[in-house]
Motif scaffolding. Structure first.
Motif, PDB file in Angstrom:
ATOM      1  N   LYS A  22      -0.244  16.851  -5.005  1.00 53.44           N
ATOM      2  CA  LYS A  22      -0.077  16.038  -3.790  1.00 53.44           C
ATOM      3  C   LYS A  22      -1.414  15.753  -3.103  1.00 53.44           C
ATOM      4  N   GLU A  23      -2.302  16.763  -3.091  1.00 51.64           N
ATOM      5  CA  GLU A  23      -3.588  16.617  -2.387  1.00 51.64           C
ATOM      6  C   GLU A  23      -4.394  15.438  -2.956  1.00 51.64           C
ATOM      7  N   LEU A  24      -4.295  15.269  -4.273  1.00 54.18           N
ATOM      8  CA  LEU A  24      -5.055  14.187  -4.905  1.00 54.18           C
ATOM      9  C   LEU A  24      -4.500  12.819  -4.464  1.00 54.18           C
ATOM     10  N   PHE A  25      -3.164  12.724  -4.417  1.00 48.12           N
ATOM     11  CA  PHE A  25      -2.576  11.454  -3.939  1.00 48.12           C
ATOM     12  C   PHE A  25      -2.926  11.227  -2.470  1.00 48.12           C
ATOM     13  N   GLU A  26      -2.977  12.309  -1.682  1.00 48.22           N
ATOM     14  CA  GLU A  26      -3.332  12.136  -0.261  1.00 48.22           C
ATOM     15  C   GLU A  26      -4.731  11.548  -0.139  1.00 48.22           C
ATOM     16  N   MET A  27      -5.650  11.975  -1.025  1.00 46.97           N
ATOM     17  CA  MET A  27      -6.995  11.392  -1.016  1.00 46.97           C
ATOM     18  C   MET A  27      -6.950   9.928  -1.452  1.00 46.97           C
ATOM     19  N   GLU A  28      -6.075   9.619  -2.432  1.00 48.57           N
ATOM     20  CA  GLU A  28      -5.978   8.230  -2.921  1.00 48.57           C
ATOM     21  C   GLU A  28      -5.488   7.284  -1.833  1.00 48.57           C
ATOM     22  N   LEU A  29      -4.737   7.817  -0.858  1.00 50.16           N
ATOM     23  CA  LEU A  29      -4.244   6.958   0.234  1.00 50.16           C
ATOM     24  C   LEU A  29      -5.404   6.322   0.997  1.00 50.16           C
ATOM     25  N   GLN A  30      -6.585   6.951   0.927  1.00 48.50           N
ATOM     26  CA  GLN A  30      -7.776   6.389   1.598  1.00 48.50           C
ATOM     27  C   GLN A  30      -8.377   5.246   0.771  1.00 48.50           C
ATOM     28  N   HIS A  31      -7.992   5.142  -0.513  1.00 45.31           N
ATOM     29  CA  HIS A  31      -8.567   4.117  -1.386  1.00 45.31           C
ATOM     30  C   HIS A  31      -7.507   3.030  -1.636  1.00 45.31           C
ATOM     31  N   ASP A  32      -7.500   2.502  -2.868  1.00 41.59           N
ATOM     32  CA  ASP A  32      -6.536   1.450  -3.181  1.00 41.59           C
ATOM     33  C   ASP A  32      -5.365   2.044  -3.960  1.00 41.59           C
ATOM     34  N   ALA A  33      -4.424   2.593  -3.252  1.00 37.58           N
ATOM     35  CA  ALA A  33      -3.211   3.126  -3.881  1.00 37.58           C
ATOM     36  C   ALA A  33      -2.045   2.242  -3.453  1.00 37.58           C
ATOM     37  N   TYR A  34      -1.241   1.816  -4.423  1.00 40.83           N
ATOM     38  CA  TYR A  34      -0.151   0.873  -4.150  1.00 40.83           C
ATOM     39  C   TYR A  34       1.135   1.353  -4.796  1.00 40.83           C
ATOM     40  N   ALA A  84       0.842  -1.196   0.000  1.00 39.99           N
ATOM     41  CA  ALA A  84       0.000   0.000   0.000  1.00 39.99           C
ATOM     42  C   ALA A  84       0.880   1.250   0.000  1.00 39.99           C
ATOM     43  N   MET A  85       0.465   2.252  -0.768  1.00 40.88           N
ATOM     44  CA  MET A  85       1.195   3.517  -0.794  1.00 40.88           C
ATOM     45  C   MET A  85       1.022   4.220   0.563  1.00 40.88           C
ATOM     46  N   ARG A  86       2.101   4.865   1.007  1.00 40.22           N
ATOM     47  CA  ARG A  86       2.064   5.583   2.285  1.00 40.22           C
ATOM     48  C   ARG A  86       2.435   7.046   2.056  1.00 40.22           C
ATOM     49  N   GLU A  87       2.078   7.856   3.053  1.00 38.41           N
ATOM     50  CA  GLU A  87       2.414   9.294   3.014  1.00 38.41           C
ATOM     51  C   GLU A  87       3.905   9.494   2.682  1.00 38.41           C
ATOM     52  N   GLU A  88       4.764   8.656   3.257  1.00 36.56           N
ATOM     53  CA  GLU A  88       6.211   8.841   3.070  1.00 36.56           C
ATOM     54  C   GLU A  88       6.663   8.560   1.630  1.00 36.56           C
ATOM     55  N   ASP A  89       5.807   7.908   0.830  1.00 35.07           N
ATOM     56  CA  ASP A  89       6.149   7.641  -0.578  1.00 35.07           C
ATOM     57  C   ASP A  89       5.901   8.851  -1.470  1.00 35.07           C
ATOM     58  N   LEU A  90       5.107   9.828  -0.956  1.00 33.36           N
ATOM     59  CA  LEU A  90       4.544  10.830  -1.871  1.00 33.36           C
ATOM     60  C   LEU A  90       5.586  11.706  -2.552  1.00 33.36           C
ATOM     61  N   GLU A  91       6.698  11.983  -1.879  1.00 34.01           N
ATOM     62  CA  GLU A  91       7.722  12.823  -2.510  1.00 34.01           C
ATOM     63  C   GLU A  91       8.233  12.153  -3.799  1.00 34.01           C
ATOM     64  N   ASP A  92       8.530  10.862  -3.720  1.00 35.68           N
ATOM     65  CA  ASP A  92       9.015  10.138  -4.903  1.00 35.68           C
ATOM     66  C   ASP A  92       7.895   9.888  -5.912  1.00 35.68           C
ATOM     67  N   VAL A  93       6.680   9.654  -5.414  1.00 32.57           N
ATOM     68  CA  VAL A  93       5.529   9.492  -6.313  1.00 32.57           C
ATOM     69  C   VAL A  93       5.380  10.755  -7.171  1.00 32.57           C
ATOM     70  N   LEU A  94       5.484  11.925  -6.526  1.00 31.46           N
ATOM     71  CA  LEU A  94       5.288  13.187  -7.257  1.00 31.46           C
ATOM     72  C   LEU A  94       6.389  13.409  -8.288  1.00 31.46           C
ATOM     73  N   LYS A  95       7.594  12.910  -8.017  1.00 36.23           N
ATOM     74  CA  LYS A  95       8.694  13.030  -9.002  1.00 36.23           C
ATOM     75  C   LYS A  95       8.365  12.207 -10.241  1.00 36.23           C
ATOM     76  N   ILE A  96       7.915  10.979 -10.046  1.00 35.39           N
ATOM     77  CA  ILE A  96       7.547  10.135 -11.195  1.00 35.39           C
ATOM     78  C   ILE A  96       6.357  10.745 -11.917  1.00 35.39           C
ATOM     79  N   GLU A  97       5.380  11.218 -11.131  1.00 35.64           N
ATOM     80  CA  GLU A  97       4.166  11.791 -11.724  1.00 35.64           C
ATOM     81  C   GLU A  97       4.523  12.962 -12.647  1.00 35.64           C
TER      82      GLU A  97
END
Ligand SMILES: CC(C)(COP(=O)(O)OP(=O)(O)OC[C@H]1O[C@@H](n2cnc3c(N)ncnc32)[C@H](O)[C@@H]1OP(=O)(O)O)[C@@H](O)C(=O)NCCC(=O)NCCS
Length: 146
Positions: free
Chosen positions: A30-42, A7-20
């Motif tokens: 970032k806000e959109l990914f933070e919402m995705e953390l409540q769903h199925d984000a991996y 599962a994706m975690r808050e601590e992944d978001l910096e690297d997620v945003l670089k790839i994005e």
């Protein structure tokens, strides 16, 4: 490749945003990914480095893929297919059968990926994307037929 998936975690978001931002002309904020953390984000990892991510939204027996991207240096090495296999493993346990997604009509790599996975083109959403404006292909997969 030596990939792992969790599962994706808050601590992944910096690297997620670089790839994005390396992958998309209209990247999610970032806000959109933070919402995705409540769903199925991996997140998929290769030797401790983020290799890619997949975001999905499940309702009953349906699952929409809302985002998928792979670190550009790792393209065409099976990371996206691996992430789909892992997502299916999770969704199969929840008896999810139907998968949907939208993709820019010019995104040949992604369309080829989805077709390889068995998705069919089922519709077009005119002007769905911005920056630049472009139609979306709607693609669907019925896993109960597999
Ligand atoms: C689309 C994307 C996620 C594919 O990830 P990937 O890890 O490189 O894909 P895989 O290595 O698992 O490829 C699986 C299959 O997809 C198809 N495919 C992937 N990239 C392709 C390309 N550039 N050209 C043609 N087919 C391609 C092939 O059929 C491939 O199988 P093969 O290598 O055995 O021929 C990746 O290109 C990406 O991150 N793109 C930018 C973000 C994006 O467009 N996301 C989709 C938004 S809808």
């Amino acid at each position: 490749m030596n990939l792992s998936f969790r599962a994706m975690r808050e601590e992944d978001l910096e690297d997620v945003l670089k790839i994005e931002s390396a992958c998309f002309s209209d990247p999610w904020l970032k806000e959109l990914f933070e919402m995705e953390l409540q769903h199925d984000a991996y997140a998929a990892y290769q030797n401790g480095q983020l290799a890619g991510y997949i975001c999905a939204m499940q309702v009953l027996d349906e699952c929409s893929i809302t985002n998928i991207a792979v670190q550009p240096e790792l393209h065409r090495q099976g990371v996206a297919e691996y992430m789909f296999e892992q997502l299916y493993r999770i969704m199969d346990k929840r008896e999810v059968r139907y998968y949907y997604l939208e993709v820019r009509s010019s995104n040949q790599a992604a369309v080829a990926l989805y077709e390889k996975l068995g998705f069919d083109r089922v519709g077009i959403r005119k002007g769905y994307y911005h920056n630049p404006v472009e139609d979306a292909l709607v693609m669907a997969l019925n896993r109960s037929q597999n």
